[in-house]
Design a protein around this motif. Structure first.
Motif, PDB file in Angstrom:
ATOM      1  N   PHE A  13       0.831  -1.209   0.000  1.00 22.87           N
ATOM      2  CA  PHE A  13       0.000   0.000   0.000  1.00 22.87           C
ATOM      3  C   PHE A  13       0.865   1.260   0.000  1.00 22.87           C
ATOM      4  O   PHE A  13       0.533   2.268  -0.610  1.00 22.87           O
ATOM      5  CB  PHE A  13      -0.938  -0.036   1.209  1.00 22.87           C
ATOM      6  N   ASP A  14       2.012   1.201   0.694  1.00 24.71           N
ATOM      7  CA  ASP A  14       2.922   2.350   0.713  1.00 24.71           C
ATOM      8  C   ASP A  14       3.474   2.649  -0.677  1.00 24.71           C
ATOM      9  O   ASP A  14       3.739   3.806  -1.005  1.00 24.71           O
ATOM     10  CB  ASP A  14       4.067   2.116   1.696  1.00 24.71           C
ATOM     11  N   GLU A  15       3.671   1.625  -1.482  1.00 23.94           N
ATOM     12  CA  GLU A  15       4.131   1.801  -2.864  1.00 23.94           C
ATOM     13  C   GLU A  15       3.112   2.638  -3.643  1.00 23.94           C
ATOM     14  O   GLU A  15       3.449   3.606  -4.317  1.00 23.94           O
ATOM     15  CB  GLU A  15       4.300   0.430  -3.532  1.00 23.94           C
ATOM     16  N   GLU A  46     -12.424  -1.496   0.903  1.00 28.25           N
ATOM     17  CA  GLU A  46     -13.103  -1.688   2.179  1.00 28.25           C
ATOM     18  C   GLU A  46     -12.723  -0.522   3.101  1.00 28.25           C
ATOM     19  O   GLU A  46     -11.603  -0.006   3.033  1.00 28.25           O
ATOM     20  CB  GLU A  46     -12.665  -3.003   2.823  1.00 28.25           C
ATOM     21  N   PRO A  47     -13.634  -0.104   3.992  1.00 24.51           N
ATOM     22  CA  PRO A  47     -13.303   0.988   4.917  1.00 24.51           C
ATOM     23  C   PRO A  47     -12.034   0.730   5.728  1.00 24.51           C
ATOM     24  O   PRO A  47     -11.264   1.657   5.975  1.00 24.51           O
ATOM     25  CB  PRO A  47     -14.539   1.053   5.824  1.00 24.51           C
ATOM     26  N   SER A  48     -11.776  -0.517   6.099  1.00 21.39           N
ATOM     27  CA  SER A  48     -10.562  -0.821   6.888  1.00 21.39           C
ATOM     28  C   SER A  48      -9.298  -0.509   6.100  1.00 21.39           C
ATOM     29  O   SER A  48      -8.285  -0.087   6.656  1.00 21.39           O
ATOM     30  CB  SER A  48     -10.573  -2.276   7.340  1.00 21.39           C
ATOM     31  N   ALA A  49      -9.319  -0.709   4.783  1.00 21.28           N
ATOM     32  CA  ALA A  49      -8.146  -0.397   3.947  1.00 21.28           C
ATOM     33  C   ALA A  49      -7.923   1.121   3.862  1.00 21.28           C
ATOM     34  O   ALA A  49      -6.784   1.583   3.822  1.00 21.28           O
ATOM     35  CB  ALA A  49      -8.311  -0.991   2.555  1.00 21.28           C
ATOM     36  N   ILE A  50      -9.004   1.860   3.861  1.00 18.63           N
ATOM     37  CA  ILE A  50      -8.885   3.328   3.825  1.00 18.63           C
ATOM     38  C   ILE A  50      -8.285   3.826   5.134  1.00 18.63           C
ATOM     39  O   ILE A  50      -7.412   4.700   5.143  1.00 18.63           O
ATOM     40  CB  ILE A  50     -10.259   3.970   3.533  1.00 18.63           C
ATOM     41  N   VAL A  51      -8.731   3.254   6.254  1.00 18.72           N
ATOM     42  CA  VAL A  51      -8.160   3.627   7.549  1.00 18.72           C
ATOM     43  C   VAL A  51      -6.674   3.279   7.578  1.00 18.72           C
ATOM     44  O   VAL A  51      -5.852   4.079   8.044  1.00 18.72           O
ATOM     45  CB  VAL A  51      -8.926   2.934   8.699  1.00 18.72           C
ATOM     46  N   GLU A  52      -6.304   2.129   7.048  1.00 19.12           N
ATOM     47  CA  GLU A  52      -4.885   1.738   6.995  1.00 19.12           C
ATOM     48  C   GLU A  52      -4.083   2.755   6.188  1.00 19.12           C
ATOM     49  O   GLU A  52      -2.989   3.157   6.593  1.00 19.12           O
ATOM     50  CB  GLU A  52      -4.738   0.351   6.351  1.00 19.12           C
ATOM     51  N   GLY A  53      -4.647   3.210   5.088  1.00 13.71           N
ATOM     52  CA  GLY A  53      -3.976   4.221   4.270  1.00 13.71           C
ATOM     53  C   GLY A  53      -3.807   5.532   5.001  1.00 13.71           C
ATOM     54  O   GLY A  53      -2.795   6.232   4.824  1.00 13.71           O
ATOM     55  N   GLN A  54      -4.771   5.892   5.810  1.00 14.33           N
ATOM     56  CA  GLN A  54      -4.663   7.131   6.582  1.00 14.33           C
ATOM     57  C   GLN A  54      -3.557   7.040   7.624  1.00 14.33           C
ATOM     58  O   GLN A  54      -2.916   8.027   7.925  1.00 14.33           O
ATOM     59  CB  GLN A  54      -5.996   7.458   7.254  1.00 14.33           C
ATOM     60  N   TRP A  55      -3.346   5.855   8.188  1.00 13.53           N
ATOM     61  CA  TRP A  55      -2.272   5.672   9.158  1.00 13.53           C
ATOM     62  C   TRP A  55      -0.947   5.804   8.474  1.00 13.53           C
ATOM     63  O   TRP A  55       0.014   6.305   8.964  1.00 13.53           O
ATOM     64  CB  TRP A  55      -2.374   4.305   9.838  1.00 13.53           C
TER      65      TRP A  55
END
Length: 165
Positions: free
Chosen positions: A131-133, A156-165
């Protein structure tokens, strides 16, 4: 239509309805002039948000949108497009890698006939790509001025939250 809404927390105002262009081109309406008329009618009716994707009719939809926005209409449109889908036989002609994103944004800009994309969206998740890539490539494109905002289409909403972190 005079009512507009915020696009997230960007401060950008968009019409409550967006014009989706998936069916412009070989997958639907093959008459470019008719598709341009539809886009112009939507814009004349107050819609200022147009959504497309590189994979829609193998880029033909973006080409049609570019034709419709030529001649001074681009500046008043919030233009969104997406990347991810397979556009060739080469294994690297799809996905969420930096390599593909950098290549495909240039192709989308050319097809759309513009210097910038307002909202560049990751069309689908790709578990095999870090995801960082993906976020790093998109952040670089924001800094370069080629895209203004980034988003997702089917995450999925959880992936969006991960991206925000």
């Amino acid at each position: 239509m005079t009512e507009y809404r915020n696009l997230g927390r960007t401060g950008v105002q968009v019409s409550p309805l967006a014009l989706g262009t998936m069916m412009f081109g070989a997958r639907g309406n093959t008459d470019h002039d008719d598709s341009v008329r539809i886009i112009h009618h939507a814009l004349d009716s107050g819609i200022n948000f147009v959504d497309t994707a590189d994979v829609y009719s193998q880029g033909e939809s973006e080409t049609i949108v570019g034709k419709a926005l030529a001649g001074g209409r681009r500046d008043n449109v919030v233009l969104a497009t997406k990347f991810h889908g397979r556009l060739g036989d080469d294994p690297n002609e799809s996905g969420n890698s930096r390599r593909w994103i950098i290549r495909e944004v240039e192709n989308s800009l050319r097809r759309l006939g513009t210097d910038w994309i307002d909202l560049y969206q990751v069309h689908r998740p790709e578990p095999g790509t870090d995801f960082d890539e993906t976020l790093g490539a998109l952040s670089d494109l924001v800094r370069q001025g080629k895209i203004r905002y980034i988003g997702t289409s089917t995450f999925e909403p959880s992936a969006i939250v991960e991206g925000q972190w």
